[in-house]
Scaffold this motif. Structure first.
Motif, PDB file in Angstrom:
ATOM      1  N   ASN A   1       0.825  -1.211   0.000  1.00 51.50           N
ATOM      2  CA  ASN A   1       0.000   0.000   0.000  1.00 51.50           C
ATOM      3  C   ASN A   1       0.864   1.270   0.000  1.00 51.50           C
ATOM      4  OD1 ASN A   1      -2.689   0.757  -0.156  1.00 51.50           O
ATOM      5  ND2 ASN A   1      -2.898   1.076   2.045  1.00 51.50           N
ATOM      6  N   LEU A   2       2.105   1.124  -0.450  1.00 54.21           N
ATOM      7  CA  LEU A   2       3.062   2.232  -0.366  1.00 54.21           C
ATOM      8  C   LEU A   2       2.615   3.453  -1.173  1.00 54.21           C
ATOM      9  CD1 LEU A   2       5.791   3.309   0.616  1.00 54.21           C
ATOM     10  CD2 LEU A   2       6.855   2.219  -1.379  1.00 54.21           C
ATOM     11  N   ILE A   3       2.083   3.239  -2.371  1.00 53.73           N
ATOM     12  CA  ILE A   3       1.669   4.368  -3.217  1.00 53.73           C
ATOM     13  C   ILE A   3       0.600   5.199  -2.509  1.00 53.73           C
ATOM     14  CG2 ILE A   3       0.533   5.005  -5.381  1.00 53.73           C
ATOM     15  CD1 ILE A   3       1.832   2.623  -6.702  1.00 53.73           C
ATOM     16  N   VAL A   4      -0.377   4.523  -1.939  1.00 52.09           N
ATOM     17  CA  VAL A   4      -1.456   5.233  -1.234  1.00 52.09           C
ATOM     18  C   VAL A   4      -0.893   5.997  -0.045  1.00 52.09           C
ATOM     19  CG1 VAL A   4      -3.650   4.954  -0.028  1.00 52.09           C
ATOM     20  CG2 VAL A   4      -3.121   3.493  -1.983  1.00 52.09           C
ATOM     21  N   TYR A   5       0.047   5.386   0.674  1.00 56.91           N
ATOM     22  CA  TYR A   5       0.650   6.045   1.841  1.00 56.91           C
ATOM     23  C   TYR A   5       1.390   7.326   1.427  1.00 56.91           C
ATOM     24  CZ  TYR A   5       3.541   6.757   5.999  1.00 56.91           C
ATOM     25  OH  TYR A   5       4.160   7.292   7.115  1.00 56.91           O
ATOM     26  N   LEU A   6       2.145   7.251   0.362  1.00 57.15           N
ATOM     27  CA  LEU A   6       2.899   8.421  -0.103  1.00 57.15           C
ATOM     28  C   LEU A   6       1.966   9.547  -0.528  1.00 57.15           C
ATOM     29  CD1 LEU A   6       5.701   6.669  -2.215  1.00 57.15           C
ATOM     30  CD2 LEU A   6       5.876   7.581   0.106  1.00 57.15           C
TER      31      LEU A   6
ATOM     32  N   ILE B   1       2.624  13.464  -1.628  1.00 51.71           N
ATOM     33  CA  ILE B   1       3.421  13.297  -2.842  1.00 51.71           C
ATOM     34  C   ILE B   1       2.471  13.114  -4.019  1.00 51.71           C
ATOM     35  CG2 ILE B   1       5.058  11.757  -4.022  1.00 51.71           C
ATOM     36  CD1 ILE B   1       6.362  11.236  -1.329  1.00 51.71           C
ATOM     37  N   LYS B   2       2.765  13.761  -5.133  1.00 46.43           N
ATOM     38  CA  LYS B   2       1.890  13.689  -6.303  1.00 46.43           C
ATOM     39  C   LYS B   2       1.786  12.245  -6.796  1.00 46.43           C
ATOM     40  CE  LYS B   2       2.978  18.421  -7.677  1.00 46.43           C
ATOM     41  NZ  LYS B   2       3.582  19.297  -8.710  1.00 46.43           N
TER      42      LYS B   2
ATOM     43  N   ALA C   1       3.936   6.708  -7.713  1.00 49.47           N
ATOM     44  CA  ALA C   1       4.035   5.474  -8.491  1.00 49.47           C
ATOM     45  C   ALA C   1       5.480   5.213  -8.917  1.00 49.47           C
ATOM     46  CB  ALA C   1       3.125   5.550  -9.710  1.00 49.47           C
ATOM     47  N   GLN C   2       6.194   6.288  -9.258  1.00 52.40           N
ATOM     48  CA  GLN C   2       7.598   6.147  -9.664  1.00 52.40           C
ATOM     49  C   GLN C   2       8.461   5.666  -8.493  1.00 52.40           C
ATOM     50  OE1 GLN C   2       7.399   6.002 -12.858  1.00 52.40           O
ATOM     51  NE2 GLN C   2       8.753   7.661 -13.500  1.00 52.40           N
TER      52      GLN C   2
ATOM     53  N   GLY D   1       4.309  19.747   0.601  1.00 48.59           N
ATOM     54  CA  GLY D   1       4.967  18.464   0.541  1.00 48.59           C
ATOM     55  C   GLY D   1       5.899  18.288   1.724  1.00 48.59           C
ATOM     56  N   PRO D   2       6.564  17.148   1.840  1.00 48.65           N
ATOM     57  CA  PRO D   2       7.460  16.895   2.973  1.00 48.65           C
ATOM     58  C   PRO D   2       8.719  17.757   2.896  1.00 48.65           C
ATOM     59  CG  PRO D   2       7.615  15.130   1.355  1.00 48.65           C
ATOM     60  CD  PRO D   2       6.483  15.999   0.917  1.00 48.65           C
ATOM     61  N   SER D   3       9.278  18.048   4.069  1.00 45.20           N
ATOM     62  CA  SER D   3      10.541  18.787   4.118  1.00 45.20           C
ATOM     63  C   SER D   3      11.692  17.856   3.746  1.00 45.20           C
ATOM     64  CB  SER D   3      10.759  19.339   5.529  1.00 45.20           C
ATOM     65  OG  SER D   3      10.929  18.266   6.454  1.00 45.20           O
ATOM     66  N   LYS D   4      12.889  18.434   3.596  1.00 41.96           N
ATOM     67  CA  LYS D   4      14.045  17.602   3.243  1.00 41.96           C
ATOM     68  C   LYS D   4      14.348  16.586   4.331  1.00 41.96           C
ATOM     69  CE  LYS D   4      16.351  20.955   0.227  1.00 41.96           C
ATOM     70  NZ  LYS D   4      17.578  21.775  -0.008  1.00 41.96           N
TER      71      LYS D   4
END
Length: 553
Positions: A39-44, A50-51, A56-57, A124-127
């Motif tokens: 379920n990684l894509i959904v989590y990201l 994350i777009k 997916a990439q 989006g997330p920070s560095k």
């Protein structure tokens, strides 16, 4: 490899006493890996903002790592450290990685602010956050390196009877499939409907149980000593051939180094083949290459003719091997895109229950498992009765090509209907289209049937045709081009994003159906290349081919 010496009076190691420990290890580590990866894509997308295409990439790259790293783990276990050390360390590494991933889902400090928070912008997330996320994913992926192949090999090493080894493999792969289903259905459901922290926490617990079960069985395992990498000898051929490139080849058999037995005695006299003649230099004996007892003095300056012929065999197989990369590239791309499609479709099964987008690949697994049983018990025996022959491995792979291409064409047609429905209802972005996600089941079933033909065919072909010194790497060679296919699929998607408008962040505004048509054409071109390669290929081990074919009658 030689077995680890046992102390006097100690019970004999190995055998069925090790079975519960190894199977429990496989179950725990497989549930853990599937629990965080399925379920990684959904989590990201949902938790790290994350777009969609970028998510997916990232998933494609992670899947590539999870496929390639086990090859490195198998080589390290077989050549240098032994299976127990590699599995133990890898399991510990994956435990740390999944624990870090669990923390990213539970601590607000480690993830960006949710996009749903009213007036706050969607950041989006920070560095630092992305750095911790990537570190956790890297460690979790590395942890798979010591389990995928190494556990299976270690389990087979516990048995001297080939029949018992076969029984172990059957239970090993059954456990792997069952554990994957548990993670893809159970843990993914908890992540989507309860909490991400609990879902990842269960993966972490499963990893810990697997590691504990493995370590507890240490006193019962038969541990074999590393025997050195067989690829070293193949590398020696290239080095020795280059060093002696200016030496004239001889027509006399005695001028070439033959396979040596104990005490330097020659096992058999072979004549160097004419194909890839340059490599014959590696086996040409020159002054100073041999010791007085007939053994090789300088391994990187002289190789046996058998080592030379082994390398030639790999070179002959390489064109067919390369077709496997483009065969699996469409499947690797489909695995990530299908999650994005599922997120934008009606996933309800009844008025209340909703299927998780990350579980759609379950249909591929069910299709593959069912097809394997039907092929083995019905199709192959029927084919043999009608034709008095059995399909060769290359024919089975060819059927897999055709079915994979068909699946991509089906995917394009279904996505075209989904986009038409979205535009009819004026839906943009990633809004849910009033179209059931079960429209995608046929394409997943077809690709599953294709895998049931090509995976056994590929492993059978490489195991049959590989030189004896590296037969154990047959499955690893299949895994290698699947891993490369994930990376190539990432590159294809990235190229399409940069050159077309087919894959925007809002897939309802794009043309993902065109992407599937590109994959269909790519598969057709590769299939034509495969037909040429398979037509030109001559089986190296005809006797083995006949034996394998007769076993399916």
């Amino acid at each position: 490899m030689d077995a680890e010496p046992q102390t006097s009076g100690a019970p004999k190691r190995g055998g069925w006493v090790t079975f519960p420990f190894l199977i429990a290890t496989m179950a725990g580590l497989t549930i853990a890996a599937g629990g965080w990866n399925s379920n990684l894509i959904v989590y990201l997308i949902q938790e790290f903002n994350i777009k969609s295409i970028d998510a997916a990439q990232i998933a494609n790259i992670i899947n590539g790592c999870m496929t390639l790293f086990p090859i490195l783990g198998a080589i390290l276990a077989d050549s240098y450290f032994g299976s127990f050390i590699v599995v133990s360390i890898s399991s510990l590494v994956s435990l740390v990685g999944i624990l870090m991933l669990t923390l990213t889902s539970t601590l607000d400090l480690l993830k960006p602010t949710p996009c749903e928070n009213g007036a706050s912008p969607c950041l989006g997330p920070s560095k630092a956050q992305i750095g911790i996320l990537y570190t956790s994913l890297a460690l979790s992926s590395l942890g798979v390196a010591g389990t995928r192949f190494t556990l299976a090999t270690m389990g087979a090493d516990q048995f001297d009877n080939p029949k018992h080894q076969g029984v172990f493999f059957n239970w090993h792969f059954f456990t792997m499939y069952a554990a994957t289903l548990v993670s893809m259905v159970g843990i993914v459901y908890i992540q989507d409907h309860v909490s991400w922290g609990l879902g990842f926490g269960l993966s972490c617990a499963a990893n810990l149980i697997g590691l504990a079960a493995f370590v507890l069985g240490r006193r019962y395992y038969q541990l074999l000593k590393p025997r050195g990498s067989p690829f070293t000898g193949l590398a020696c051929v290239l080095v020795a051939a280059f060093r002696k490139r200016k030496v004239l080849l001889s027509l006399k058999i005695e001028d070439y180094c033959q396979e040596l037995g104990t005490g330097g005695t020659k096992l058999v006299n072979k004549t160097p083949t004419s194909g890839f003649k340059f490599l014959n230099h590696a086996a040409l004996v020159t002054p100073g290459d041999m010791n007085t007892n007939g053994s090789i003095n300088k391994p990187w300056n002289l190789c046996t003719l058998q080592q030379v012929e082994d390398l030639k065999t790999l070179i002959k197989i390489s064109p067919i091997w390369s077709t496997g990369i483009l065969l699996h590239t469409p499947i690797a791309t489909q695995m990530s895109l299908i999650v994005l499609q599922a997120l934008a479709m009606d996933r309800h099964l009844g008025p209340r229950f909703q299927i998780s987008a990350g579980t759609m690949m379950v249909f591929v697994m069910i299709s593959t498992a069912t097809s394997l049983a039907l092929i083995d018990r019905f199709l192959l025996p029927t084919f043999h009765k009608l034709t008095r022959t059995s399909p060769t491995p290359l024919k089975r792979i060819g059927i897999g090509h055709v079915l994979t291409i068909s699946s991509m064409a089906l995917s394009a047609l279904v996505e075209s209907k989904r986009l038409t429905t979205a535009r009819t209802h004026n839906l943009t972005g990633n809004s849910i289209v009033p179209m059931s996600v079960f429209w995608m089941v046929p394409q997943l079933v077809v690709v599953g049937v294709g895998e049931a033909f090509m995976f056994p065919g590929q492993v059978m072909f490489y195991y049959q045709e590989f030189p004896g010194s590296i037969k154990s790497t047959a499955a690893a060679m299949v895994a290698m081009f699947i891993g490369i296919a994930f990376y190539l699929g990432t590159a294809v998607v990235d190229f399409i994003r940069k050159t077309t408008g087919w894959l925007p962040d809002g897939i309802n505004e794009g043309r993902m159906d065109n992407v599937y048509w590109v994959l269909t054409i790519l598969g057709l071109v590769n299939f034509c290349y495969y037909l040429v390669c398979s037509w030109m290929y001559k089986y190296q081990n005809v006797e083995n081919k006949e034996v394998i074919s007769s076993n399916h009658s």
